[in-house]
Design an enzyme around this catalytic site. Structure first.
Site, PDB file in Angstrom:
ATOM      1  N   ASP A   1      79.426  74.045  83.487  1.00  0.00           N
ATOM      2  CA  ASP A   1      80.165  73.489  84.628  1.00  0.00           C
ATOM      3  C   ASP A   1      80.688  72.093  84.274  1.00  0.00           C
ATOM      4  O   ASP A   1      81.412  71.473  85.064  1.00  0.00           O
ATOM      5  CB  ASP A   1      79.305  73.485  85.905  1.00  0.00           C
ATOM      6  CG  ASP A   1      78.086  72.593  85.820  1.00  0.00           C
ATOM      7  OD1 ASP A   1      77.800  72.076  84.719  1.00  0.00           O
ATOM      8  OD2 ASP A   1      77.415  72.399  86.852  1.00  0.00           O
ATOM      9  N   SER A   2      80.352  71.628  83.062  1.00  0.00           N
ATOM     10  CA  SER A   2      80.982  70.422  82.516  1.00  0.00           C
ATOM     11  C   SER A   2      82.485  70.588  82.440  1.00  0.00           C
ATOM     12  O   SER A   2      83.218  69.612  82.260  1.00  0.00           O
ATOM     13  CB  SER A   2      80.409  70.117  81.126  1.00  0.00           C
ATOM     14  OG  SER A   2      80.452  71.269  80.307  1.00  0.00           O
TER      15      SER A   2
ATOM     16  N   ASP B   1      77.374  79.194  83.336  1.00  0.00           N
ATOM     17  CA  ASP B   1      76.615  78.129  84.004  1.00  0.00           C
ATOM     18  C   ASP B   1      76.828  78.214  85.518  1.00  0.00           C
ATOM     19  O   ASP B   1      77.958  78.103  85.997  1.00  0.00           O
ATOM     20  CB  ASP B   1      77.150  76.792  83.478  1.00  0.00           C
ATOM     21  CG  ASP B   1      76.164  75.662  83.630  1.00  0.00           C
ATOM     22  OD1 ASP B   1      75.006  75.917  84.012  1.00  0.00           O
ATOM     23  OD2 ASP B   1      76.562  74.527  83.340  1.00  0.00           O
TER      24      ASP B   1
ATOM     25  N   GLU C   1      70.147  74.994  86.820  1.00  0.00           N
ATOM     26  CA  GLU C   1      69.423  73.735  86.670  1.00  0.00           C
ATOM     27  C   GLU C   1      68.243  73.641  87.638  1.00  0.00           C
ATOM     28  O   GLU C   1      68.379  74.012  88.805  1.00  0.00           O
ATOM     29  CB  GLU C   1      70.357  72.545  86.972  1.00  0.00           C
ATOM     30  CG  GLU C   1      71.524  72.417  86.028  1.00  0.00           C
ATOM     31  CD  GLU C   1      72.423  71.227  86.368  1.00  0.00           C
ATOM     32  OE1 GLU C   1      72.067  70.424  87.263  1.00  0.00           O
ATOM     33  OE2 GLU C   1      73.483  71.109  85.738  1.00  0.00           O
TER      34      GLU C   1
ATOM     35  N   GLU D   1      67.844  68.189  78.640  1.00  0.00           N
ATOM     36  CA  GLU D   1      68.949  67.216  78.559  1.00  0.00           C
ATOM     37  C   GLU D   1      68.430  65.794  78.778  1.00  0.00           C
ATOM     38  O   GLU D   1      67.687  65.529  79.737  1.00  0.00           O
ATOM     39  CB  GLU D   1      70.024  67.558  79.608  1.00  0.00           C
ATOM     40  CG  GLU D   1      71.180  66.570  79.578  1.00  0.00           C
ATOM     41  CD  GLU D   1      72.440  67.061  80.283  1.00  0.00           C
ATOM     42  OE1 GLU D   1      72.482  68.227  80.741  1.00  0.00           O
ATOM     43  OE2 GLU D   1      73.398  66.268  80.362  1.00  0.00           O
TER      44      GLU D   1
ATOM     45  N   LYS E   1      72.902  80.348  83.252  1.00  0.00           N
ATOM     46  CA  LYS E   1      72.032  79.171  83.214  1.00  0.00           C
ATOM     47  C   LYS E   1      72.031  78.526  84.593  1.00  0.00           C
ATOM     48  O   LYS E   1      73.069  78.520  85.272  1.00  0.00           O
ATOM     49  CB  LYS E   1      72.530  78.153  82.175  1.00  0.00           C
ATOM     50  CG  LYS E   1      71.780  76.821  82.211  1.00  0.00           C
ATOM     51  CD  LYS E   1      72.170  75.906  81.076  1.00  0.00           C
ATOM     52  CE  LYS E   1      73.346  75.014  81.368  1.00  0.00           C
ATOM     53  NZ  LYS E   1      73.189  74.118  82.539  1.00  0.00           N
TER      54      LYS E   1
HETATM   55  O1  KIV Z   1      77.573  72.054  81.794  1.00  0.00           O
HETATM   56  C1  KIV Z   1      77.234  71.837  80.620  1.00  0.00           C
HETATM   57  O2  KIV Z   1      78.058  71.695  79.723  1.00  0.00           O
HETATM   58  C2  KIV Z   1      75.805  71.790  80.318  1.00  0.00           C
HETATM   59  C3  KIV Z   1      75.405  71.388  78.937  1.00  0.00           C
HETATM   60  C4  KIV Z   1      75.769  70.004  78.657  1.00  0.00           C
HETATM   61  C5  KIV Z   1      73.998  71.693  78.652  1.00  0.00           C
HETATM   62  O3  KIV Z   1      75.014  72.055  81.161  1.00  0.00           O
END
Ligand code: KIV
Length: 280
Positions: A60-61, A99, A131, A199, A129
């Protein structure tokens, strides 16, 4: 697909075999480091796959790296599913992990499961993934794993909680924080996660957690003691932000800036196109 298989030798096919959760476990057991980067689009994912990368995380970056936002909080499920489908189309060997964006798994386990399913059915990912620790999201994790979708956990600094954490802070400093983080990692393993991203974690703590878990740890700003490493792909190309824990492996920024400037100059001056670029 069948023709592709017939064109390759058996060894080549084995080398190309999809990275799975079992592959990652074997890597941990044998000490082979796991390689992961973020990916958001088809051409980049194609090159990453050809380079032999193990995991592509459609992070989600994308919110700050590609969309120019200040954080990832405004990224939606539709955006994530779209980017995941671009990456999945290119990834023949790498495991594609989608994510889960902010508020796609926090409300209820049922909603989390429905959204996780979209990454697989619409996005073409092999895993998701999310969090946070199991004492908050254990029900969601168990429901998703129960449905047959592998879940990667994410502890330490968790960007979706940036406002609660109060900024980009190193996690696991001090005895209490160290113990809590270790407990959280063990909790995610018990909930059924196949790997955990750590992280911005104190390197000694990350190494200790890595020793304590049977599932792999993938570090970002968490030192060399993790089972694998992940970075944001734009950062290693010089296109993102500079941090202490990242490294520019190739200066794509300068390359792109020069190509764009040369294009503008040549079109303005009439140097492009020439006869060789014209149809007759
Ligand atoms: O969203 C993302 O890119 C991440 C990574 C930096 C682990 O969660």
């Amino acid at each position: 697909m069948r023709q592709r298989v017939l064109d390759r030798s058996v060894q080549e096919e084995l080398d190309m075999a999809r990275v799975r959760t079992t592959t990652l476990l074997k890597f941990k057991e044998s000490g082979e480091k796991i390689t992961a980067l973020t990916a958001y689009d088809y051409p980049t994912a194609k090159l990453l796959d050809e380079a032999g990368l193990d995991i592509m995380l459609v992070g989600d970056s994308v919110g700050w790296v590609v969309q120019g936002r200040d954080d990832s909080l405004g990224v939606t499920m539709d955006m994530m599913v779209y980017h995941t489908s671009l990456v999945a189309r290119a990834a023949e060997r790498a495991m594609v992990v989608g994510d889960m964006p902010f508020m796609s798994y926090q409300v209820s386990a049922a909603e989390a499961l429905r959204n996780a399913g979209r990454f697989i059915t619409e996005g073409g990912a092999q895993a998701i993934k999310l969090e946070g620790p199991a004492d908050k999201f254990g029900d969601a994790i168990r429901a998703i794993v129960h449905a047959g979708i592998p879940v990667m956990g994410h502890l330490g600094f968790t960007p979706q909680s940036v406002h609660q954490i109060g900024g980009y802070k190193i996690q696991g400093r001090g005895d209490e924080a160290r113990e809590r983080l270790k407990e959280e990692a063990l909790g995610l393993e018990a909930a059924g996660c196949f790997a955990v991203v750590l992280e911005l974690v104190n390197a000694d703590v990350a190494a200790e957690i890595t020793q304590a878990l049977t599932i792999p740890t993938i570090g970002i700003g968490a030192g060399s003691g993790c089972d694998g490493q992940i970075l944001v792909v734009h950062d290693i190309l010089g296109l993102g932000i500079r941090t202490k824990f990242s490294k520019v492996f190739g200066d794509a920024k300068s390359l792109m800036a020069k190509a764009f400037a040369d294009y503008v100059k040549e079109v303005k001056e009439g140097a492009f196109p020439t006869a060789e670029h014209e149809h007759r």
